[in-house]
Design a protein around this motif. Structure first.
Motif, mmCIF file in Angstrom:
data_model
loop_
_atom_site.group_PDB
_atom_site.id
_atom_site.type_symbol
_atom_site.label_atom_id
_atom_site.label_comp_id
_atom_site.label_asym_id
_atom_site.label_seq_id
_atom_site.Cartn_x
_atom_site.Cartn_y
_atom_site.Cartn_z
ATOM 1 N N GLU A 226 -6.203 -13.995 -1.954
ATOM 2 C CA GLU A 226 -5.823 -13.501 -0.639
ATOM 3 C C GLU A 226 -6.966 -12.681 -0.061
ATOM 4 N N LEU A 227 -7.350 -13.012 1.153
ATOM 5 C CA LEU A 227 -8.439 -12.318 1.838
ATOM 6 C C LEU A 227 -7.923 -11.713 3.132
ATOM 7 N N ALA A 228 -8.549 -10.620 3.534
ATOM 8 C CA ALA A 228 -8.190 -9.956 4.787
ATOM 9 C C ALA A 228 -9.460 -9.593 5.529
ATOM 10 N N ALA A 229 -9.436 -9.714 6.829
ATOM 11 C CA ALA A 229 -10.599 -9.365 7.647
ATOM 12 C C ALA A 229 -10.126 -9.023 9.051
ATOM 13 N N ARG A 230 -10.916 -8.218 9.701
ATOM 14 C CA ARG A 230 -10.616 -7.862 11.084
ATOM 15 C C ARG A 230 -11.418 -8.769 11.999
#
Length: 574
Positions: A226-230
């Motif tokens: 799982e990856l998160a980025a703005r």
């Protein structure tokens, strides 16, 4: 008895650029002439006026128009009929010749490419003028280019039209003149050029306000990570693409929030003088388009018109929407080029296509001015490449032969995929899973300048930008955006001051974050550019372009702190 000759007195008054280009054309009387004019400037009227002049004085006996799509054939024939030129838009290669009731025919590039000998025979039978609409399509494939050259070499006159940036490749476009520059590369030469910035200054096109939305995105890779980025923050191209795709996922919160904001903007325009204003969502594929239509109905309570190119009656659906009072349309590629829906005033750029050519074609659907003061608003993801394109609306690009291939969107195959392949990729779906995305207004881009600071969706700060009056001149847009930004920053300072219980005696100011410094510098740069505009009369976009030429670097929406500081110092010395 053949079709009656058109009467030039029946034409509507020409715009200044059209009159100037017409004079140049009639003075030269050369076989080939290329006119480059921004979408919405009136290329069709210009071309038909020339055709009427040549038919009336006997220079030509027939007119052939070559258009990119079947829908545009109908549009050309309708426009021509209004000024007394009868064109057969139902002509098929098997017909060989048009009826005597017509002055000529409208065909597609594909139609010519399949049977160039048919069109060559027609061209040789009568003295013919050929209008090559969006001439860059003659370079899309070798067969199309060879077909156009073989079919129309015998023509008495050839008029080439284009309103979007050319691509760089190694395929010369038939009948286009190339000149070798000091760098050894050959570039196309236009006989008449009318860019977006010129058209905006003269009120021919609408000012376009870009509202860029960022937000937090989360997705799962094929490996289960799982990856998160703005969205909008600096990251690798792969991460940008995945965050972008996550934002556009119909199941997340980003698209509903952006669609809600876009509809709010549309309602402001309708209440403020554009009672028939309409919105368009440009989707990447058919599956997404249908999902966005369901979201629009959920958000607005009204059904959206869905236009898919392989649906029977797609062209009729576009024409019906153009003449109706319906609010929203969702489409994939049918409206990317040339399609005329003057009431379109709000757009949502919900596609992964990012070439300058496709972007220019898409934004071109919103710029056509009908009355003084109308503005257009386009909502887009806060993706660096898109922000750059939005900041460079006035850029003009010639066709370059033999240029090194660069990953700048001019040499990739995104345009072809966006225009010809609307199916969602099942293989890609298996390798990627969007989990969540939220939206917030990141910045507003107008005339090459960036305004505003981050504002959460649904907040009064966002509403201040969505509520800008719909009837404004370009100068009024810049002034109001600057005022909104100043009010937003002042409100933030008041909130910060109010949250401090008892201020210590003359406390040292906390250091600004990089984001806060960039906002402050962008605001200072915009104020200095506005002051220079009032001193010199130069458009804001041209001033920003000159600063970029002198200092280098990307548009201000993407510029670093150091680049903004250098431009501030430079504009102060101008």
């Amino acid at each position: 008895m053949g079709a009656r000759l058109p009467v030039t007195d029946a034409f509507p008054p020409l715009r200044a650029w059209q009159r100037k280009a017409l004079v140049v054309y009639l003075r030269r009387r050369s076989e080939d002439f290329m006119a480059v004019a921004t979408p919405g400037a009136g290329k069709t009227t210009f071309a038909l006026r020339i055709a009427a002049e040549l038919l009336a004085d006997g220079t030509v006996e027939a007119v052939t128009v070559v258009a990119p799509t079947e829908h545009l054939k109908t549009q050309w024939a309708t426009a021509a009929a209004r000024v007394g030129i009868q064109l057969d838009d139902a002509f098929r290669n098997a017909d060989l010749h048009s009826s005597a009731d017509f002055h000529g025919a409208v065909v597609t590039y594909a139609q010519v490419g399949v049977a160039p000998h048919v069109h060559r025979r027609r061209t040789m039978t009568r003295r013919t003028m050929v209008i090559l609409d969006e001439i860059h399509h003659a370079g899309d494939s070798r067969s199309w280019g060879d077909g156009v050259k073989a079919a129309f070499e015998p023509a008495v006159r050839r008029l080439m039209l284009t309103g979007t940036p050319f691509r760089s490749d190694d395929n010369p476009i038939p009948f286009v003149t190339y000149e070798r520059g000091s760098d050894g590369l050959q570039r196309s030469r236009a006989d008449s050029v009318y860019g977006y910035s010129d058209a905006l200054a003269e009120g021919v096109v609408r000012p376009v306000i870009f509202l860029a939305y960022s937000g937090e995105t989360r997705w799962r890779t094929s490996a289960g990570d799982e990856l998160a980025a703005r969205l909008g923050e600096p990251m690798t191209q792969d991460l940008v693409a995945q965050a972008w795709r996550t934002a556009l996922d119909p199941a997340g919160d980003w698209m509903p929030q952006v669609l809600r904001a876009a509809d709010a903007r549309l309602q402001v325009l309708r209440a403020g003088g554009m009672s028939d204003a309409a919105g368009l969502v440009i989707a990447s594929d058919q599956q997404s388009a249908r999902a966005y239509a369901r979201l629009i109905e959920r958000v607005t309570g009204e059904r959206a018109v869905v236009v898919l190119s392989d649906d029977v009656g797609a062209s009729a659906r576009i024409a019906s929407f153009a003449a109706s009072d319906q609010r929203w349309m969702v489409a994939v590629r049918m409206v990317s080029e040339g399609v005329d829906i003057p009431r379109l005033a709000v757009g949502v750029y919900a596609t992964s296509a990012s070439t300058p050519l496709f972007f220019a074609q898409a934004i071109g659907r919103f710029v056509r001015a009908r009355r003084p003061g109308e503005t257009a608003s386009v909502f887009l993801p806060s993706v660096p490449h898109l922000l750059g394109l939005a900041s460079e609306m006035e850029a003009e690009r010639d066709h370059v032969l033999g240029a090194p291939k660069r990953q700048d969107g001019l040499d990739d195959d995104l345009l072809e995929r966006a225009q010809r392949n609307e199916k969602a990729s099942g293989e890609l779906e298996k390798r990627f899973e969007a989990l969540s995305a939220t939206a917030e207004l990141d910045q507003v881009i107008f005339d090459g300048a960036s305004f505003g600071t981050a504002a959460q969706a649904g907040t009064p700060e966002e509403e201040e930008y969505l509520g800008l009056p719909g009837l404004l001149t370009a100068d009024q847009v810049a002034v109001l955006l600057g005022k909104r930004q100043a009010e937003q920053l002042a409100a933030q300072r008041r909130r910060q001051a109010g949250s401090e219980p008892v201020p210590a005696p003359r406390p040292a100011s906390p250091p600004l974050s990089a984001a806060e410094r960039r906002v402050t510098l962008r605001r200072q740069l915009n104020a200095l550019v506005a002051a220079h505009h009032h001193r010199t009369g130069l458009p804001h976009g041209k001033i920003h372009a000159e600063l970029r030429r002198r200092c280098g670097g990307p548009p201000s929406a993407q510029a670093t702190i150091e680049q903004l500081e250098e431009r501030i110092a430079t504009v102060q010395s101008l």
